[in-house]
Design a protein around this motif. Structure first.
Motif, mmCIF file in Angstrom:
data_model
loop_
_atom_site.group_PDB
_atom_site.id
_atom_site.type_symbol
_atom_site.label_atom_id
_atom_site.label_comp_id
_atom_site.label_asym_id
_atom_site.label_seq_id
_atom_site.Cartn_x
_atom_site.Cartn_y
_atom_site.Cartn_z
ATOM 1 N N ILE A 23 0.891 -1.156 0.053
ATOM 2 C CA ILE A 23 0.158 -0.118 -0.101
ATOM 3 C C ILE A 23 0.857 1.402 -0.014
ATOM 4 O O ILE A 23 0.832 2.019 -0.800
ATOM 5 N N LYS A 24 1.752 1.315 0.874
ATOM 6 C CA LYS A 24 2.647 2.420 0.876
ATOM 7 C C LYS A 24 3.570 2.569 -0.234
ATOM 8 O O LYS A 24 4.066 3.843 -0.596
ATOM 9 N N SER A 25 3.885 1.580 -0.983
ATOM 10 C CA SER A 25 4.562 1.778 -2.412
ATOM 11 C C SER A 25 3.710 2.163 -3.443
ATOM 12 O O SER A 25 4.337 2.349 -4.486
ATOM 13 N N ASP A 26 2.472 1.939 -3.171
ATOM 14 C CA ASP A 26 1.519 2.470 -4.365
ATOM 15 C C ASP A 26 1.773 3.813 -4.843
ATOM 16 O O ASP A 26 1.813 4.699 -4.172
ATOM 17 N N PRO A 27 1.574 4.270 -6.508
ATOM 18 C CA PRO A 27 1.878 5.421 -6.720
ATOM 19 C C PRO A 27 0.727 6.432 -6.097
ATOM 20 O O PRO A 27 1.106 7.604 -6.127
ATOM 21 N N GLU A 28 -0.346 5.859 -5.843
ATOM 22 C CA GLU A 28 -1.287 6.951 -5.248
ATOM 23 C C GLU A 28 -1.398 6.987 -3.843
ATOM 24 O O GLU A 28 -2.422 7.837 -3.093
ATOM 25 N N PHE A 29 -0.307 6.462 -3.146
ATOM 26 C CA PHE A 29 -0.367 6.322 -1.687
ATOM 27 C C PHE A 29 -0.432 7.795 -1.189
ATOM 28 O O PHE A 29 -1.061 8.150 -0.105
ATOM 29 N N SER A 30 0.623 8.578 -1.662
ATOM 30 C CA SER A 30 0.669 10.092 -1.187
ATOM 31 C C SER A 30 -0.652 10.862 -1.318
ATOM 32 O O SER A 30 -0.973 11.484 -0.303
ATOM 33 N N ALA A 31 -1.284 10.702 -2.427
ATOM 34 C CA ALA A 31 -2.816 11.222 -2.365
ATOM 35 C C ALA A 31 -3.806 10.752 -1.372
ATOM 36 O O ALA A 31 -4.255 11.433 -0.900
ATOM 37 N N LEU A 110 -8.716 4.561 -2.196
ATOM 38 C CA LEU A 110 -8.270 3.230 -1.439
ATOM 39 C C LEU A 110 -8.697 1.962 -2.180
ATOM 40 O O LEU A 110 -7.978 1.058 -2.222
ATOM 41 N N THR A 111 -9.933 2.288 -3.138
ATOM 42 C CA THR A 111 -10.266 0.873 -3.959
ATOM 43 C C THR A 111 -9.239 0.663 -4.919
ATOM 44 O O THR A 111 -9.064 -0.403 -5.223
ATOM 45 N N ARG A 112 -8.769 1.900 -5.605
ATOM 46 C CA ARG A 112 -7.847 1.542 -6.545
ATOM 47 C C ARG A 112 -6.550 1.005 -6.135
ATOM 48 O O ARG A 112 -6.069 -0.039 -6.637
ATOM 49 N N ILE A 113 -5.991 1.509 -4.958
ATOM 50 C CA ILE A 113 -4.811 1.009 -4.521
ATOM 51 C C ILE A 113 -4.904 -0.418 -4.044
ATOM 52 O O ILE A 113 -4.182 -1.202 -4.275
ATOM 53 N N ALA A 114 -6.148 -0.697 -3.362
ATOM 54 C CA ALA A 114 -6.459 -2.029 -2.698
ATOM 55 C C ALA A 114 -6.358 -3.114 -4.076
ATOM 56 O O ALA A 114 -5.914 -4.297 -4.073
ATOM 57 N N ALA A 115 -6.833 -2.753 -5.054
ATOM 58 C CA ALA A 115 -7.086 -3.356 -6.328
ATOM 59 C C ALA A 115 -5.522 -3.866 -7.011
ATOM 60 O O ALA A 115 -5.464 -4.821 -7.168
ATOM 61 N N ARG A 116 -4.802 -2.637 -6.996
ATOM 62 C CA ARG A 116 -3.715 -2.937 -7.453
ATOM 63 C C ARG A 116 -2.679 -3.713 -6.529
ATOM 64 O O ARG A 116 -1.679 -4.420 -6.925
#
Length: 192
Positions: A23-31, A110-116
């Motif tokens: 989750i923390k490595s996801d590109p949208e985590f900062s947003a 959160l939905t997009r991050i979780a899916a990725r």
């Protein structure tokens, strides 16, 4: 209804750390992080965050965000092992659960991050358990993953109950009944 056996603590800890790191490595985590922390204008619960001693939104938001992430990662790890929503609703401390609500309000991110990352984010209010106990299953899983949880936020259920009683008494003194669920203030009659 059958009872699902909870997975081994060490298995949950390994999966939770993997989920959290992903989750923390996801590109949208900062947003996601920024949006969750910006949610502060709506953080008005009378019995969630205020049970933290000397609560201060500006000081406590960031560390509590980390704890919310860890709680969601633990729940995702239990779900991954059981495929059972109810089993994954492990006991979470009240202030930490309150923070997860701010995070869940960022639904699209959160939905997009979780899916990725391939994680299932579990939270359903009528299924949640805020009866976290020091020495219980969640505590053991957390310790195995990240060490001892910060006692400031991971308050034992008995202490939460005591503090809610203190708050209820104080709220009653200023005219807020049922811990902020009702009052008899007539705003038209009160001078600005």
């Amino acid at each position: 209804m059958s009872v699902v056996e909870l997975p081994a603590v060490d298995d949950v800890a390994r999966a939770a750390t993997r989920v959290l790191d992903s989750i923390k490595s996801d590109p949208e985590f900062s947003a996601f992080r920024a949006a969750s922390l910006e949610y502060s204008e709506d953080w008005q619960c009378f019995t969630g965050f205020p049970i933290v001693a000397q609560w201060n939104l500006e000081v406590d938001a960031e560390p509590l965000f980390e704890e919310g992430l860890r709680a969601l990662a633990l729940k995702a790890a239990v779900y991954e092992a059981t495929n059972d929503d109810q089993a994954a609703e492990i006991a979470i401390a009240v202030p930490v659960d309150e923070m997860t609500h701010a995070m869940l309000a960022q639904a699209q991110l959160l939905t997009r991050i979780a899916a990725r990352v391939g994680a299932h984010i579990i939270h359903q209010t009528d299924q949640e358990h805020t009866d976290y106990r020091i020495g219980g299953y969640t505590h053991d899983c957390y310790r195995a993953a990240w060490g001892e949880p910060p006692a400031r936020y991971w308050l034992d259920h008995n202490e939460v109950t005591r503090r809610r009683g203190v708050l209820a008494g104080l709220y009653q003194m200023i005219g807020l009944g049922r811990s902020g669920r009702e009052h008899s203030i007539d705003f038209a009659a009160v001078a600005a």
